[in-house]
Scaffold this active site. Structure first.
Site, PDB file in Angstrom:
ATOM      1  CD  GLU A  75      10.263  76.219 -22.306  1.00 52.69           C
ATOM      2  OE1 GLU A  75      11.304  76.118 -23.249  1.00 52.69           O
ATOM      3  OE2 GLU A  75       9.254  75.587 -22.603  1.00 52.69           O
ATOM      4  CG  HIS A  88       5.143  62.484 -23.950  1.00 49.78           C
ATOM      5  ND1 HIS A  88       5.907  62.670 -25.232  1.00 49.78           N
ATOM      6  CD2 HIS A  88       5.001  63.852 -23.642  1.00 49.78           C
ATOM      7  CE1 HIS A  88       6.366  63.831 -25.238  1.00 49.78           C
ATOM      8  NE2 HIS A  88       5.654  64.752 -24.314  1.00 49.78           N
ATOM      9  CG  HIS A  89      -1.219  62.977 -25.850  1.00 52.43           C
ATOM     10  ND1 HIS A  89      -2.570  63.106 -25.360  1.00 52.43           N
ATOM     11  CD2 HIS A  89      -1.107  61.818 -26.071  1.00 52.43           C
ATOM     12  CE1 HIS A  89      -3.198  62.011 -25.294  1.00 52.43           C
ATOM     13  NE2 HIS A  89      -2.253  61.154 -25.809  1.00 52.43           N
ATOM     14  CD  GLU A  90       5.671  68.344 -28.134  1.00 48.65           C
ATOM     15  OE1 GLU A  90       6.287  68.136 -27.144  1.00 48.65           O
ATOM     16  OE2 GLU A  90       5.348  69.169 -28.785  1.00 48.65           O
ATOM     17  CG  HIS A  97       6.173  70.067 -20.384  1.00 49.12           C
ATOM     18  ND1 HIS A  97       7.584  70.120 -20.123  1.00 49.12           N
ATOM     19  CD2 HIS A  97       5.727  69.418 -19.357  1.00 49.12           C
ATOM     20  CE1 HIS A  97       7.775  69.606 -18.884  1.00 49.12           C
ATOM     21  NE2 HIS A  97       6.769  69.033 -18.358  1.00 49.12           N
ATOM     22  CD  GLU A 150      12.579  71.490 -21.649  1.00 48.71           C
ATOM     23  OE1 GLU A 150      12.484  70.614 -22.249  1.00 48.71           O
ATOM     24  OE2 GLU A 150      12.139  72.642 -21.904  1.00 48.71           O
TER      25      GLU A 150
HETATM   26  C1  NOJ Z   1       9.660  69.811 -24.401  1.00 51.83           C
HETATM   27  C2  NOJ Z   1       9.296  69.360 -23.140  1.00 51.83           C
HETATM   28  O1  NOJ Z   1       9.287  70.573 -21.973  1.00 51.83           O
HETATM   29  C3  NOJ Z   1      10.143  68.428 -22.676  1.00 51.83           C
HETATM   30  O2  NOJ Z   1       9.947  67.857 -21.341  1.00 51.83           O
HETATM   31  C4  NOJ Z   1      10.023  67.159 -23.794  1.00 51.83           C
HETATM   32  O3  NOJ Z   1      10.946  66.073 -23.612  1.00 51.83           O
HETATM   33  C5  NOJ Z   1       9.992  67.580 -25.021  1.00 51.83           C
HETATM   34  N1  NOJ Z   1       9.234  68.840 -25.387  1.00 51.83           N
HETATM   35  C6  NOJ Z   1       9.409  66.451 -26.082  1.00 51.83           C
HETATM   36  O4  NOJ Z   1       8.159  66.630 -25.948  1.00 51.83           O
HETATM   37 CA    CA Z   2       9.819  72.818 -22.627  1.00 47.49          CA
END
Ligand code: NOJ
Ligand code: CA
Length: 678
Positions: free
Chosen positions: A175, A377-379, A457, A482
């Site tokens: 990024e 969504h899986h962060e 992501h 973002e």
């Molecule tokens: C980074 C991701 O690119 C973004 O889209 C997301 O909202 C945040 N992480 C939280 O998971």
């Molecule tokens: Ca990102």
């Protein structure tokens, strides 16, 4: 899928006696690769009879075996030619032609151990690919550890070449804003690495089919020689393999001009056909989401007064999606674990338990009753062991609620992916090392069992694996929208004019276009807000290919400008064919794409900080057809700095014989729907 329609194959195996070099050319004879064993195994490339890649080394080094490289000579060659056509279940074009000449070169050396390897070259009209194939042999029969890949790309006249690049082995993964420099000043870079030689030829070095191997970045050695720089494991080894292995393809796309790179299918052609027999559950489409509100700090991922992911808010988004024809609603922050600094919460994320104010059953039922699916969504915040332990349960839960797509996230600095090894010891890995290459693919394969597609992501870069695993539907892997919310600096006007020629050569990107309100921090704060016009935001839907496209702004901002929003409602995400029709790296670009499900065409074009007029012949339109061109373009006085919104929406009847003159404002764009009239 991937049906082979026509294959013409010729095969020639010949032992080579005393040969110092062998050659293979592209079907159109413009590209010639020479493979030589003089001094050391090497290859070189000419394009249109001009030196392009000069003598470049081949070989591998190991921890416990002698080098495959020095002292080896060519023992035999096998030639082959292919001309076939295969089909993509979804994509930027339905049919893809694979037309190449191949040579398998076997090298050997007279010693008892580690004495043979092969390099397979495929030469297409749009570039080349080659990979190592190392058979099982004494010294390389198990637990093989690669400590150095010797592959080089020696660039002709590097000081006269211009390169567009982002650094590798940095904390921010992929990024970064792109640098534009002469090639000689490049140090360590990610691929796709794109550059232009003094003669105007454009090249891009990348890799295809990155499976069970370390990601390849490039490091400049003396004199314009770029060397493979594999991302290591936490223990310093680059790659761990068992006997009889192949490497990913090392690729070089080659074109007379910048636009040629954009129309290349080389990366996909070097990947294996689909391993999924049934792909009917993989759905391209458009989505909105509880997302931008968090990025501009109007909402929070964590619990509390500003919590975004509530039942009522999700229902509101689902109603909005249904009203305007979107397929899905992404919801981030519904599951336990977001409180505090969520980017350090990798150990505590729970992928199945909701916050009290979010009712998964109620929202998914509400959505499905209106034809809208929840997008999961899986962060992970980079703790992949915590994720792996819960992965099956998490997919199963989503599947029960009709979820067909999950966005994953691996927010952690480069080199800080946390895993717990088989002895219970914590290790920290790179996003693009072999461990994570395998981890990302494991996620895709598991998801397929639950008929779920993945949008990764903070991913490993794309290398065309969507052909083999079509449920790997998109990824991030570059600076997306973002950064226009909180990036300092945000994305520059040239950013979206560089992406198509660099990041996008690897595959679809979830950039999440569509910011309608540029003034969420006030329009005066020029440096920290989207640096585009509104028309350019629309152009992104056609320029930056993805089978899933988000309308990323807040519903109220779209409802405040329904005429412009109409384009986002109309634009499809699955194409019969796509053609880049104009462009120069970092300056401007124009794409025309035909919708898969109709005769309509779409055009998107955008520019960097320079206003310019593009003259675009409409030859791509179907002959003898009439179209209504619905044009969304920058207004006369539009410019990204103090007049980003001025836009003209107009209609014109056109045919393939017409030419459009399209004015683009500073960091402006144009989006056109060509609606078929007959
Ligand atoms: C980074 C991701 O690119 C973004 O889209 C997301 O909202 C945040 N992480 C939280 O998971
Ligand atoms: Ca990102």
């Amino acid at each position: 899928m991937n049906k082979i329609l026509l294959i013409i194959t010729t095969c020639l195996i010949s032992p080579v006696i005393f040969a110092k070099s062998v050659q293979i050319s592209s079907p159109d004879n413009k590209i010639t690769v020479t493979i030589s064993d003089e001094k050391i195994p090497s290859y070189s490339i000419t394009f249109n009879n001009e030196a392009t890649i000069t003598s470049s080394r081949l070989g591998l080094r190991f921890k416990k075996a002698a080098e495959l490289g020095e002292g080896f000579t060519i023992k035999s060659i096998t030639k082959n030619s292919v001309d076939s056509t295969w089909q993509q279940p979804w994509g930027e074009r339905k049919s893809i032609r694979d037309n190449h000449n191949e040579i398998l070169v076997s090298f050997s050396t007279p010693r008892e151990q580690a004495n043979k390897f092969n390099v397979r070259f495929r030469v297409f009209n749009d570039g080349i690919g080659f990979r190592y194939e190392v058979p099982k042999q004494v010294g390389l029969d198990k637990n093989i550890e690669i400590t150095n890949e010797l592959t080089e790309f020696a660039i002709e006249k590097p000081a006269d070449a211009t390169a567009w690049w982002i650094p590798s082995r940095g904390w921010n993964r992929y990024e970064y804003l792109y640098n534009t420099t002469d090639l000689a000043s490049v140090d360590r870079v990610h691929t796709p690495f794109t550059f232009k030689l003094a003669n105007g030829h454009h090249l891009s070095i990348h890799e295809a089919a990155l499976v069970d191997y370390a990601g390849m970045t490039l490091q400049q050695m003396r004199g314009g020689v770029l060397k493979a720089d594999l991302t290591p494991w936490s223990d310093g080894i680059l790659v761990k393999k068992q006997a009889n292995f192949t490497t990913p393809w090392r690729t070089i796309q080659i074109s007379e001009n910048a636009v040629g790179l954009l129309n290349s299918d080389l990366i996909l052609n070097l990947n294996e056909p689909s391993k999924l027999a049934d792909t009917s559950w993989i759905e391209p489409g458009k989505y909105v989401g509880i997302w931008w509100g968090m990025h501009i700090a109007e909402n929070t991922w964590g619990s509390g007064e500003k919590h975004g992911a509530t039942t009522s808010e999700t229902k509101r988004y689902m109603d909005f999606a249904a009203k305007y024809g979107f397929d899905g609603v992404l919801v981030e922050g519904w599951n336990i674990g977001w409180d505090g600094d969520w980017y350090n919460n990798g150990d505590v994320f729970n992928f199945s338990k909701a916050y009290d104010d979010f009712d998964l059953k109620a929202v998914t039922e509400h959505g499905l009753s209106k034809g809208v699916r929840l997008i999961g969504h899986h962060e992970t915040s980079g703790n992949v062991t915590n994720y792996r332990n819960q992965m099956d349960d998490a997919f199963s839960l989503y599947q029960q609620h009709g979820v067909r797509q999950v966005k994953t996230g691996y927010v952690a600095d480069g080199g800080k992916i946390k895993r717990i090894d088989e002895n219970g010891i914590v290790r920290y890995e790179w996003h693009d090392g072999q461990f994570m290459v395998n981890e990302y693919l494991h996620n895709i394969k598991q998801a397929a069992k639950y008929k779920i597609s993945i949008n990764t992501h903070e991913p490993i870069k794309d290398t065309g694996l969507r052909r083999t695993y079509p449920n790997w539907i998109a990824r991030e892997g570059a600076r997306g929208q973002e950064y226009n919310a909180w990036g300092s600096p945000p994305n520059s006007p040239e950013h979206a004019a560089i992406l198509p020629f660099t990041r996008m050569l690897s595959g679809p990107m979830d950039f999440t276009p569509g910011t309608f309100n540029m003034g969420f921090k006030g329009l005066d704060e020029k440096s920290d807000r989207p640096q585009t016009t509104l028309a350019k935001q629309l152009a992104l839907y056609v320029v930056l290919y993805s089978p899933i496209q988000m309308a990323s702004d807040l519903p109220r901002n779209y409802e405040a400008n329904l005429p412009a929003f109409q384009f986002i409602q109309d634009v499809p995400t699955d194409w019969q064919q796509s053609k880049a029709i104009a462009g120069e790296v970092g300056k401007y670009v124009a794409f025309a794409r035909q919708e898969r499900a109709s005769d309509d065409w779409y055009l998107g074009a955008l520019t960097n900080e320079q206003a310019r007029e593009l003259t675009l012949p409409l030859h791509f339109l179907t002959k003898d057809k009439r179209y209504q061109a619905q044009i969304y373009r920058d207004g006369e006085k539009a410019n990204w700095i103090d007049n980003p919104y001025e836009m003209i929406i107009e209609q014109k009847e056109v045919t393939a014989m017409d030419t459009l003159k399209l004015p683009l404002a500073t960091s402006g764009g144009v989006a056109i729907r060509f609606k078929s009239l007959n």
